[in-house]
Scaffold this motif. Sequence first.
Motif, short mmCIF file in Angstrom:
data_model
loop_
_atom_site.label_atom_id
_atom_site.label_comp_id
_atom_site.label_asym_id
_atom_site.label_seq_id
_atom_site.Cartn_x
_atom_site.Cartn_y
_atom_site.Cartn_z
N GLU A 102 5.21 11.76 6.50
CA GLU A 102 6.73 11.26 5.85
C GLU A 102 7.75 10.75 7.13
OE1 GLU A 102 6.83 15.99 5.88
OE2 GLU A 102 5.50 14.46 5.58
N ASN A 103 7.14 11.22 8.31
CA ASN A 103 7.96 10.77 9.45
C ASN A 103 7.67 9.30 10.13
OD1 ASN A 103 9.23 13.02 9.03
ND2 ASN A 103 8.95 14.01 10.99
N VAL A 104 6.42 8.89 9.45
CA VAL A 104 6.24 7.46 9.93
C VAL A 104 7.17 6.39 9.23
CG1 VAL A 104 4.28 5.70 10.31
CG2 VAL A 104 3.89 8.13 10.22
N LYS A 105 8.54 6.66 9.51
CA LYS A 105 9.52 5.84 8.75
C LYS A 105 9.33 4.41 8.56
CE LYS A 105 12.65 6.62 12.83
NZ LYS A 105 13.67 7.40 12.89
N TYR A 106 8.65 3.69 9.57
CA TYR A 106 8.61 2.28 9.49
C TYR A 106 7.15 1.73 8.82
CZ TYR A 106 12.42 2.72 12.87
OH TYR A 106 13.81 2.98 13.35
N GLY A 107 6.44 2.72 8.67
CA GLY A 107 5.27 2.27 7.96
C GLY A 107 4.16 2.05 8.74
N VAL A 108 3.27 1.26 8.16
CA VAL A 108 1.83 1.40 9.11
C VAL A 108 1.89 -0.25 9.63
CG1 VAL A 108 0.66 3.40 8.36
CG2 VAL A 108 0.41 0.96 7.05
N VAL A 109 0.92 -0.40 10.54
CA VAL A 109 0.22 -1.64 11.00
C VAL A 109 -1.23 -1.91 10.53
CG1 VAL A 109 -0.07 -3.46 12.83
CG2 VAL A 109 2.15 -1.88 12.87
N CYS A 110 -1.56 -2.66 9.70
CA CYS A 110 -2.79 -2.78 9.09
C CYS A 110 -3.80 -3.85 9.77
CB CYS A 110 -2.70 -3.14 7.64
SG CYS A 110 -1.71 -2.18 6.44
N ASP A 111 -4.83 -3.37 9.89
CA ASP A 111 -6.01 -4.32 10.46
C ASP A 111 -6.68 -5.13 9.22
OD1 ASP A 111 -7.77 -2.71 9.42
OD2 ASP A 111 -8.92 -2.38 11.21
N SER A 112 -7.52 -6.04 9.69
CA SER A 112 -7.98 -6.72 8.39
C SER A 112 -8.68 -5.91 7.55
CB SER A 112 -8.95 -7.73 9.17
OG SER A 112 -10.15 -7.33 9.75
N LEU A 113 -9.41 -4.84 7.78
CA LEU A 113 -10.26 -3.98 6.98
C LEU A 113 -9.14 -3.24 5.95
CD1 LEU A 113 -12.74 -2.79 6.28
CD2 LEU A 113 -12.73 -1.04 7.71
N ALA A 114 -8.23 -2.80 6.29
CA ALA A 114 -6.91 -2.26 5.73
C ALA A 114 -6.55 -3.13 4.72
CB ALA A 114 -5.90 -1.39 6.43
N GLU A 115 -6.11 -4.33 5.13
CA GLU A 115 -5.59 -5.47 4.37
C GLU A 115 -6.61 -5.88 3.32
OE1 GLU A 115 -4.65 -8.59 7.41
OE2 GLU A 115 -2.76 -7.65 7.56
N SER A 116 -8.03 -5.90 3.51
CA SER A 116 -8.82 -6.15 2.41
C SER A 116 -8.90 -5.48 1.22
CB SER A 116 -10.24 -6.23 3.09
OG SER A 116 -10.61 -4.93 3.30
N GLN B 127 -0.70 -3.43 3.22
CA GLN B 127 -0.04 -4.34 4.04
C GLN B 127 0.75 -3.67 5.00
OE1 GLN B 127 2.71 -6.68 1.43
NE2 GLN B 127 1.46 -7.37 0.04
N ASP B 128 1.24 -4.50 6.17
CA ASP B 128 2.13 -3.89 7.03
C ASP B 128 3.36 -3.56 6.41
OD1 ASP B 128 0.02 -4.69 8.94
OD2 ASP B 128 1.24 -6.63 9.59
N GLY B 129 3.92 -2.30 7.12
CA GLY B 129 5.11 -1.64 6.54
C GLY B 129 4.80 -0.70 5.30
N ASP B 130 3.59 -0.67 4.79
CA ASP B 130 3.36 0.37 3.82
C ASP B 130 3.41 1.65 4.42
OD1 ASP B 130 3.02 -1.69 1.96
OD2 ASP B 130 0.77 -1.63 1.88
N LYS B 131 3.84 2.57 3.45
CA LYS B 131 4.00 4.06 3.93
C LYS B 131 2.86 5.04 3.24
CE LYS B 131 8.82 3.36 5.14
NZ LYS B 131 10.34 3.77 4.84
N ILE B 132 1.88 5.38 3.88
CA ILE B 132 1.09 5.99 3.16
C ILE B 132 1.47 7.69 2.86
CG2 ILE B 132 -1.22 7.03 3.41
CD1 ILE B 132 -1.86 4.81 5.20
N PHE C 10 -5.16 1.60 10.68
CA PHE C 10 -3.73 1.32 10.64
C PHE C 10 -3.02 2.24 11.71
CE2 PHE C 10 -4.68 4.59 7.74
CZ PHE C 10 -5.30 4.12 6.68
N GLY C 11 -2.31 1.78 12.52
CA GLY C 11 -1.46 2.15 13.22
C GLY C 11 -0.10 2.39 12.82
N ILE C 12 0.78 3.13 13.92
CA ILE C 12 2.34 3.25 13.50
C ILE C 12 3.07 1.90 14.01
CG2 ILE C 12 4.23 4.47 14.01
CD1 ILE C 12 2.28 6.73 15.21
N ARG C 13 3.87 1.62 12.94
CA ARG C 13 4.79 0.36 12.97
C ARG C 13 5.85 0.96 13.95
NH1 ARG C 13 6.58 -4.06 8.67
NH2 ARG C 13 5.84 -6.01 9.80
N PHE C 14 6.35 0.04 14.97
CA PHE C 14 7.37 0.32 15.73
C PHE C 14 8.50 -0.67 15.55
CE2 PHE C 14 3.58 2.27 18.05
CZ PHE C 14 4.19 3.26 18.15
#
Length: 451
Positions: free
Chosen positions: A136-150, A154-159, A220-224
């Motif tokens: 819940e503290n990943v407040k800017y969401g995630v950065v997705c690679d092509s596999l996650a996007e498939s 999307q970038d910015g989604d909060k899992i 997916f990584g942490i969005r900064f």
Amino acid sequence: MEVIVKIGQFLLSLSILVVLHELGHFTFAKLFKTRVEKFYMFFNPGFSLFKFTKGETEYGIGWLPLGGYVKISGMIDESMDKEQMKLPPEPYEFRSKPAWQRLLIMVGGVLVNFILAFVIYIAVLYTWGEQYLPVENVKYGVVCDSLAESIGLQDGDKIVSLDNEKIEKFNDIVPDILLNGPKSIQFTRNNELLSVDIPSSFVPDLLAKSSKGFSLDPIFGIRFPYSAMSIGKVMKESPANEAGILKGDKIVSIDSVGFEYYDQFETFTHSKKGQDVLVQLNREGKQLEVKLTIGQDGKIGFYTQMESGLFEYATLKYSFVESIPAGFNKGIDKLTDYLKQFKLIFSSETQAYKSIGGFMTIGSIFPGVWNWQAFWNLTAFLSIILAIMNILPIPALDGGHVMFLMYEIITGRKPGDKFMEYAQITGMVLLFGLLIFANGNDVVKWISNMK
């Protein structure tokens, strides 16, 4: 320097694990008055780096860091001492001892490795506690690679959860998908709760991507936020260095294009591979402009540094009494997770065998800077791996000897020496083949990454 630190940590960890594993065999052998002829850290074909004799045992350090061994009198092992086995059994020999004593001698190393892992986890939790980033503290969401996007992320989604079960730690998301096989991912996008299905092909695709490198692909990584990032170390012979960019500078924009998140900056520079650009900088409050040519890898050539306190980490502290059950539970969790990986390795669907690595893969998991907390956590995990690998029912491993001893205990019949010789040879050939395969995978990955 980073490679040297990784190698140093790996060799120290391996030395600790090998010595204590062999000490387990040695201790039970001595307990049952069984002669130990040699006690070696690392193998010594041809010659030893160091050795001395005390009592009836030769102690030494070999030059081949593939493990270690204790040579026990009257036992068919990797030394293949057939001449000794032709002589009448002596009371101090392994073959003269009751089956239950021989069993304890053989499981001694594995037992020590399991105990060591639990002790290390207890000590680590007591000394440093545990720090992690809550989902819940990943407040800017995630950065997705092509596999996650498939699969629709999307970038910015909060899992939020997997199969509608809340995930507590951000770093547990990918391992949970890999090992526990959830069918869906729940996330928020623009304050709306959504869900995507995880197709059956997802894990095989993830492992296929990971097999090209030395670690599990993060997906997916942490969005900064871009405003929180500045220039860290500038790499030599890089576009940034040639243009005079300094540590502490902030890139405001490139060709007058600004960025809200750092992943947008990376996407932009990759779109400008090999092109000349105008970079607007902020250096201690002054606005500067420099021209440079972005590299063919889509990078300018610097490490980033991030403002401290950007994310709120959770920290768990343990008293000595609290650390005991917590460390034991952590050990059980790591053991369970590693056992689950065998299901993937032997699955024709996942083809996880392509991800199996050797010494380069193991060494790469250590950090590039010396960190005792990370070192001991990794040593504990490697101790669990060593224990499980050694207890596998493969001749030449401890588990192979245990398998034959259990057969003897159950049936009352002892396998013949000739059979044990052939089994030992078969096991050694199999292990040597696995060693070549695992390290061959490492070489292929290294060559691919060099291109």
